[in-house]
Write an enzyme that holds these catalytic residues in place. Structure first.
Site, PDB file in Angstrom:
ATOM      1  N   ARG A  83       0.871  -1.176   0.000  1.00 23.17           N
ATOM      2  CA  ARG A  83       0.000   0.000   0.000  1.00 23.17           C
ATOM      3  C   ARG A  83       0.908   1.226   0.000  1.00 23.17           C
ATOM      4  O   ARG A  83       1.728   1.410   0.908  1.00 23.17           O
ATOM      5  CB  ARG A  83      -0.913   0.008   1.210  1.00 23.17           C
ATOM      6  CG  ARG A  83      -1.891   1.201   1.231  1.00 23.17           C
ATOM      7  CD  ARG A  83      -2.796   1.108   2.450  1.00 23.17           C
ATOM      8  NE  ARG A  83      -3.793   2.158   2.490  1.00 23.17           N
ATOM      9  CZ  ARG A  83      -3.824   3.153   3.375  1.00 23.17           C
ATOM     10  NH1 ARG A  83      -2.859   3.243   4.283  1.00 23.17           N
ATOM     11  NH2 ARG A  83      -4.786   4.058   3.354  1.00 23.17           N
ATOM     12  N   ASN A 160      -7.278   8.099   2.602  1.00 20.92           N
ATOM     13  CA  ASN A 160      -6.908   7.555   3.903  1.00 20.92           C
ATOM     14  C   ASN A 160      -7.741   8.187   5.011  1.00 20.92           C
ATOM     15  O   ASN A 160      -7.859   9.413   5.101  1.00 20.92           O
ATOM     16  CB  ASN A 160      -5.422   7.824   4.174  1.00 20.92           C
ATOM     17  CG  ASN A 160      -4.960   7.200   5.473  1.00 20.92           C
ATOM     18  OD1 ASN A 160      -4.904   5.990   5.597  1.00 20.92           O
ATOM     19  ND2 ASN A 160      -4.645   8.037   6.465  1.00 20.92           N
ATOM     20  N   GLU A 161      -8.365   7.345   5.851  1.00 18.76           N
ATOM     21  CA  GLU A 161      -9.092   7.794   7.044  1.00 18.76           C
ATOM     22  C   GLU A 161      -9.864   9.087   6.767  1.00 18.76           C
ATOM     23  O   GLU A 161      -9.578  10.136   7.363  1.00 18.76           O
ATOM     24  CB  GLU A 161      -8.114   7.962   8.201  1.00 18.76           C
ATOM     25  CG  GLU A 161      -7.388   6.674   8.530  1.00 18.76           C
ATOM     26  CD  GLU A 161      -6.310   6.825   9.593  1.00 18.76           C
ATOM     27  OE1 GLU A 161      -6.135   7.955  10.113  1.00 18.76           O
ATOM     28  OE2 GLU A 161      -5.637   5.836   9.900  1.00 18.76           O
ATOM     29  N   HIS A 227      -9.036   0.299  10.029  1.00 24.19           N
ATOM     30  CA  HIS A 227      -7.694   0.426  10.599  1.00 24.19           C
ATOM     31  C   HIS A 227      -7.761   0.009  12.055  1.00 24.19           C
ATOM     32  O   HIS A 227      -8.518   0.589  12.838  1.00 24.19           O
ATOM     33  CB  HIS A 227      -7.195   1.858  10.469  1.00 24.19           C
ATOM     34  CG  HIS A 227      -7.001   2.293   9.049  1.00 24.19           C
ATOM     35  ND1 HIS A 227      -6.456   3.513   8.722  1.00 24.19           N
ATOM     36  CD2 HIS A 227      -7.276   1.673   7.877  1.00 24.19           C
ATOM     37  CE1 HIS A 227      -6.392   3.620   7.398  1.00 24.19           C
ATOM     38  NE2 HIS A 227      -6.897   2.518   6.874  1.00 24.19           N
ATOM     39  N   TYR A 229      -6.243  -0.254  15.591  1.00 22.07           N
ATOM     40  CA  TYR A 229      -5.282   0.180  16.596  1.00 22.07           C
ATOM     41  C   TYR A 229      -5.894  -0.020  17.992  1.00 22.07           C
ATOM     42  O   TYR A 229      -6.405  -1.098  18.287  1.00 22.07           O
ATOM     43  CB  TYR A 229      -4.853   1.623  16.346  1.00 22.07           C
ATOM     44  CG  TYR A 229      -3.998   1.753  15.102  1.00 22.07           C
ATOM     45  CD1 TYR A 229      -2.679   1.309  15.104  1.00 22.07           C
ATOM     46  CD2 TYR A 229      -4.518   2.286  13.927  1.00 22.07           C
ATOM     47  CE1 TYR A 229      -1.891   1.401  13.965  1.00 22.07           C
ATOM     48  CE2 TYR A 229      -3.743   2.374  12.783  1.00 22.07           C
ATOM     49  CZ  TYR A 229      -2.428   1.930  12.818  1.00 22.07           C
ATOM     50  OH  TYR A 229      -1.656   2.020  11.683  1.00 22.07           O
ATOM     51  N   GLU A 256      -5.066  -0.458   8.487  1.00 25.97           N
ATOM     52  CA  GLU A 256      -3.799  -0.276   9.180  1.00 25.97           C
ATOM     53  C   GLU A 256      -3.836  -1.078  10.464  1.00 25.97           C
ATOM     54  O   GLU A 256      -4.870  -1.173  11.105  1.00 25.97           O
ATOM     55  CB  GLU A 256      -3.558   1.198   9.537  1.00 25.97           C
ATOM     56  CG  GLU A 256      -3.539   2.121   8.355  1.00 25.97           C
ATOM     57  CD  GLU A 256      -3.351   3.570   8.777  1.00 25.97           C
ATOM     58  OE1 GLU A 256      -3.117   3.818   9.977  1.00 25.97           O
ATOM     59  OE2 GLU A 256      -3.427   4.437   7.913  1.00 25.97           O
ATOM     60  N   TRP A 285       1.406  -1.654   9.009  1.00 24.07           N
ATOM     61  CA  TRP A 285       1.982  -0.294   9.024  1.00 24.07           C
ATOM     62  C   TRP A 285       3.232  -0.284   9.885  1.00 24.07           C
ATOM     63  O   TRP A 285       3.180  -0.709  11.023  1.00 24.07           O
ATOM     64  CB  TRP A 285       0.975   0.702   9.586  1.00 24.07           C
ATOM     65  CG  TRP A 285       1.486   2.113   9.478  1.00 24.07           C
ATOM     66  CD1 TRP A 285       2.246   2.786  10.378  1.00 24.07           C
ATOM     67  CD2 TRP A 285       1.288   2.994   8.382  1.00 24.07           C
ATOM     68  NE1 TRP A 285       2.534   4.040   9.915  1.00 24.07           N
ATOM     69  CE2 TRP A 285       1.953   4.199   8.692  1.00 24.07           C
ATOM     70  CE3 TRP A 285       0.621   2.899   7.153  1.00 24.07           C
ATOM     71  CZ2 TRP A 285       1.968   5.287   7.833  1.00 24.07           C
ATOM     72  CZ3 TRP A 285       0.631   3.977   6.309  1.00 24.07           C
ATOM     73  CH2 TRP A 285       1.294   5.158   6.642  1.00 24.07           C
TER      74      TRP A 285
END
Length: 542
Positions: A83, A160-161, A227, A229, A256, A285
């Site tokens: 990516r 992205n986001e 993503h 986290y 991510e 990532w």
């Protein structure tokens, strides 16, 4: 469900959602897809073969000079995709059509699937300077000439986001409109869409509205990206979110993920295990170059594949990792392709520069009918082995070895289709003895003339046992470049200096010392390094 206002790191773990019971099949009743396409919740390549992303994010827009080598290194480590971070020009330097075309060519040359993302949308509505998905579409239309015709090799990640935590309810309409515009402009690619809430979708906005967004795509060729986290710090949360897409036969990607984050500690083991169990792909990532307090997310130190961090070792070589689960796309001749012939075994490695905690291995190259793409170094323990490092070169520097210990290593070669060679013959080495903590002292004397200096370095063994084989590590104060050295081999990486013995300075007897020197150019600020370590043990300063 936890809520967080902390930015995600910008990485994308791509996951193509699936069911466990429905096999992937090519289109039959309709015209063949021009490239990647979605069928029954699965991501298929242009051959109609199931494809599971296993790759890494690379920050091209901030480190363009590293990209060509990074793509080759990622392939050598077993990745089947990358990516690539691009900029629309609104927040960072624009990656124009020619640059995007070069990135695509680099992915293809290394037989990687290219996931291209526009990063300037990150945290729209909350992050100052962030742009909307509509502005991201303007960018994709601008660079369309680099993308159209590349549908077999490229997935377009719209932005992205694209929403932070403020105004995230607008995500659904914004995403539908962006998809509609892309299709009207003639983009036939698989489109990837990131979740709001800095990609983590704690509000379940993307989860709950995914069916409507998917239905808004006239090509039914959209993949969803979450993503993972701090919100996803338990296996239950990871599994519940991914299964919510799988059971509805909606394609999902984990955009991510990392092994740690400032907003909490994500459960990377659960993420990788769930991806393997559900047949979902991921992109970790990130390769290297992280800043802003998340430097721990680097997979490699200084973009160097021979210096994988613990996170890099986990992602590439650990359970459910890239090396274990990655399969090359069939459009490159990988899974479902015809190249099943492995490379020859590499030649027997040779060990040099052996110290108490490290050594340098080199070996004769292997051969292959389609070309060798990399080598895997393993440590042998009787009949078992453990991965040490991977590299595209015919050599690797080993670190972190135990002093006064016999070690055995061997090497495998790999080709572009992922075929692995027979193992090389083993090389056995015995590391030197190392100093105990507090049993060494270093004197560092400067002859400074402003634009450069000479340093006279004395390393003293204050212990009761000889040190046989040594490496002295220290950091220059900054702005200095080593030009030459004597009585030691000196390697510089940024401000870090690693000095290892010559044959005539190899042994430091108890109470004895060795002396070496170096000459360096300077931009000013010369001084004595703050700390020294000898074979990993801290030394006093004289």
């Amino acid at each position: 469900m936890k809520r967080t206002s902390v930015l995600a790191a910008g990485a994308l773990l791509a996951v193509a959602a699936t069911t466990l019971t429905t096999p992937a099949t090519a289109r039959t009743a309709e015209a063949p897809a021009p490239g990647f396409h979605v069928s029954d919740g699965r991501l298929l390549d242009a051959n109609g073969t199931d494809f599971v992303l296993r790759g890494v994010n690379h920050a091209h827009t901030w480190y363009p000079a590293t990209t060509a080598k990074a793509l080759a290194d990622l392939k050598a480590l077993g990745a089947n995709s990358a990516r690539v971070v691009l900029s629309t020009g609104d927040r960072w330097t624009k990656n124009d059509t020619a640059d995007v075309a070069n990135v695509v060519a680099g992915c293809k040359a290394n037989r990687l699937v290219c996931v291209l993302e526009a990063h300037d949308t990150t945290g729209y509505g909350e992050q100052a300077g962030a742009v909307s998905l509509s502005e991201a579409v303007d960018y994709w239309l601008e660079v369309a000439d680099a993308l159209k015709g590349q549908e077999k090799y490229v997935i377009v990640n719209l932005g992205n986001e694209p929403h932070g935590n403020t105004g995230h309810s607008a995500w659904t309409e914004d995403t539908r409109n962006a998809i509609t515009r892309m299709r009207a402009a003639g983009f036939d690619h698989t489109l990837m869409v990131d979740a709001p809430n800095w990609g983590q979708d704690w509000s379940n906005t993307m989860r709950d509205n995914a069916p409507a967004v998917f239905a808004a795509d006239p090509d039914r060729n959209t993949v969803f990206s979450v993503h993972m986290y701090g919100v996803y710090d338990t296996a239950a949360e990871v599994q519940a979110y991914l299964n919510s897409f799988v059971t509805r036969r909606l394609p999902v990607v984990v955009g991510e993920f990392g092994h740690d984050h400032s907003d909490g500690n994500p459960d990377e083991d659960a993420i990788m295990a769930a991806a393997r169990h559900l047949g979902l792909g991921y992109l970790g990532w990130s390769w290297s170059g992280n800043g802003g307090g998340v430097e721990y997310l680097d997979l490699a130190t200084g973009f160097d594949p021979s210096r994988l961090t613990p996170w890099g070792q986990r992602l590439f070589h650990g359970a459910d990792g890239i090396r274990q689960t990655s399969r090359e796309a069939s459009v490159y001749g990988g899974t479902g392709g015809t190249d099943t012939h492995p490379p020859s075994a590499p030649g027997t490695p040779t060990a040099t520069d052996v110290t108490a905690t490290g050594a340098r291995l080199t070996w004769p190259a292997a051969t292959d009918d389609t070309g060798v793409t990399g080598y895997d170094v393993v440590r042998l323990h009787g009949t078992t082995e453990t991965a040490v490092t991977s590299t595209t070169a015919t050599g690797a520097t080993l670190t972190g070895l135990t002093p006064s210990t016999t070690h055995s290593f061997a090497v495998y070669a790999r080709d572009a289709a992922g075929n692995r060679s027979p193992r090389s013959a083993a090389v056995t080495l015995t590391t030197a003895s190392g100093p105990a903590t507090g049993t060494c002292a270093v004197a560092y004397r400067l002859q400074d003339w402003g634009t450069g200096f000479n340093a006279d370095v004395t390393v003293r063994n204050t212990g009761t046992q000889a040190v046989r084989g040594w490496r002295l590590d220290f950091a220059l104060p900054g702005g200095q470049t080593v030009q030459s050295a004597w009585n030691a081999k000196v390697v510089q990486n940024g401000n870090q200096v690693h000095a290892t013995h010559e044959p005539w300075t190899e042994t430091i007897p108890p109470g004895g010392s060795v002396n070496f020197g170096l000459s360096a150019s300077s931009t000013g600020g010369n001084g004595v390094p703050a700390t020294f370590t000898l074979n990993g043990a801290p030394c006093a300063k004289n």
